[in-house]
Design an enzyme around this catalytic site. Structure first.
Site, mmCIF file in Angstrom:
data_model
loop_
_atom_site.group_PDB
_atom_site.id
_atom_site.type_symbol
_atom_site.label_atom_id
_atom_site.label_comp_id
_atom_site.label_asym_id
_atom_site.label_seq_id
_atom_site.Cartn_x
_atom_site.Cartn_y
_atom_site.Cartn_z
ATOM 1 C CE1 TYR A 5 3.204 -4.543 -0.017
ATOM 2 C CE2 TYR A 5 3.241 -6.915 0.351
ATOM 3 C CZ TYR A 5 2.538 -5.736 0.246
ATOM 4 O OH TYR A 5 1.175 -5.731 0.391
ATOM 5 C CB SER B 74 0.175 -8.054 3.475
ATOM 6 O OG SER B 74 0.481 -9.232 2.785
ATOM 7 C CE LYS C 243 1.082 -3.144 2.740
ATOM 8 N NZ LYS C 243 0.183 -1.998 2.629
#
Ligand code: NAD
Ligand code: WQD
Length: 337
Positions: free
Chosen positions: A149, A125, A153
């Site tokens: 989050y 992302s 990643k």
């Protein structure tokens, strides 16, 4: 025919990838625990592509299940999307994210290593860039995620890089998505958030459909052209096609290759609302409120590397993104239910 394991394949992006795979001559095998998706999405994929998908309900943390799937279906490569993606939830429940996203990816990589399958495309992302100091953002920009989050990643990206440098047989494409929106043109599959959406486009859709009262625009005092946040929205079908381009490049790639998947164009919140009003054919009530904590002013991609090396470039503009999102919303007021 190449067989691709799509983890998280019944989710929003995964279902669109399955359509592109099937219609491009690949076979799709999906492992998904349905924690954030509906089995119906796979049936709709099968309707669109007029081909079947092998669906296995299971968790990527279950390494022995993954090994069995890789062997039984004779998988050629993996597209790995399974994971949790809510930024706010990752702040309040970080271990869920380190478990599902990081330990889940480790489990998948372990299973792949065990059976000698070493080709993977990973859903990363743009959030790994944090608050970029320069726009457009190139893959070489500093990585500085600002929430669990985003860190989950980045950790998986690093795990993949370590693996590839330990063993030349690994071929990895890391795809950093910007803001995926829209839906398949058929109106049969699209984003179906279980709760009230956090992201702009699904929220606007629900306001346009009268399911939510009004949109809150989070701040109009950023240093952008109209003061509202600017993002690189990318049509989910373009994004899905980027995965096929990445899959096709895997055997010629060099260890780990990282690509931004964005359009290269940023749009403001007000521009998105205006385009959605056009698509829906009526006004969308909104009001400006305070900035959302953690938001950044502007983020859009330099997608040049994907174009040069993968021969992929986004084709669909903001009008198609809004029209397709609206068709999905209008035709499926209750989502997949
Ligand atoms: P999604 O929630 O619709 O899809 C993820 C799928 O993974 C769901 O079907 C869910 O049931 C499944 N899943 C979650 N944990 C699992 C587990 N432990 N085992 C098996 N299945 C599991 O989300 P999406 O928008 O389609 O995102 C797909 C991927 O792309 C995610 O990894 C996400 O982080 C990444 N991504 C999404 C965006 C975005 O804005 N949508 C942006 C950048 C990156
Ligand atoms: C876009 C713009 C908001 C909602 C998030 C994640 C990121 C990635 C994609 C997975 C911003 C504004 C939004 C609303 C608003 N996901 N907005 N009112 O924040 O760029 O990215 O989703 O990897 O990690 O952080 O996307 O759609 O939430 O916001 O004004 O109700 O819309 O302030 O400017 P974001 P978004």
């Amino acid at each position: 025919m190449q067989r691709i394991l799509v983890t998280g394949g019944s989710g929003y992006i995964g279902s669109h990838i399955c359509v592109e795979l099937l219609t491009s001559g690949f076979q799709a095998v999906v492992v998904d625990n349905l924690s954030n998706s509906n089995r119906e999405a796979i049936r709709r994929v099968e309707t669109i592509a007029e081909q079947s998908v092998d669906f296995i309900q299971g968790d990527i943390l279950d390494e022995s299940l993954l090994r069995r799937v890789l062997e039984d279906y004779n998988i050629d490569a993996v597209v790995h999307l399974a994971g949790l993606k809510a930024v706010g939830e990752s702040v309040s429940h970080p271990l869920r994210y380190y478990d599902n996203n990081v330990a889940g990816s480790r489990s998948l990589l372990q299973a792949m290593d065990a059976v000698g399958l070493k080709k993977i495309v990973f859903s990363s992302s743009a959030t790994v860039y944090g608050n970029p100091s320069i726009n457009p953002v190139a893959e070489s920009a500093a990585l500085n995620p600002t929430n669990p989050y985003g860190r989950s990643k980045l950790f998986v990206e690093e795990m993949l890089a370590d693996l590839a440098s330990s063993d030349d047989d690994w071929h990895v494409a890391v795809l950093r998505y910007f803001n995926p929106v829209g839906a398949h043109h058929s109106g049969l599959i699209g984003e179906d958030p279980l709760d009230t959406p956090n992201n702009l486009m699904p929220y606007v859709s629900k306001v346009a459909a009268g399911k939510l009262e009004r949109l809150s625009v989070f701040g109009d005092d950023y240093s952008t052209r109209d003061g509202t946040g600017v993002r690189d929205y990318i049509h989910v079908v373009d994004l899905a096609k980027g995965h096929l381009a990445a899959l096709n490049s895997l055997s010629t790639g060099t260890g780990v290759d990282v690509y931004n998947l964005g359009t290269g164009t940023g749009y403001s919140v007000l521009e998105v609302i205006r385009e959605f009003v056009e698509a829906a054919g009526h006004d969308i009530p909104y009001g400006v409120v305070a900035r959302r904590p953690g938001d950044i002013a502007e983020c859009y991609a330099d997608p040049g590397k994907a174009e040069r090396e993968l021969g992929w470039r986004a084709q669909l503009g903001l009008a198609a993104m809004c029209e397709d999102a609206w068709r999905w919303q209008r035709n499926n007021p209750e989502g997949f239910q």
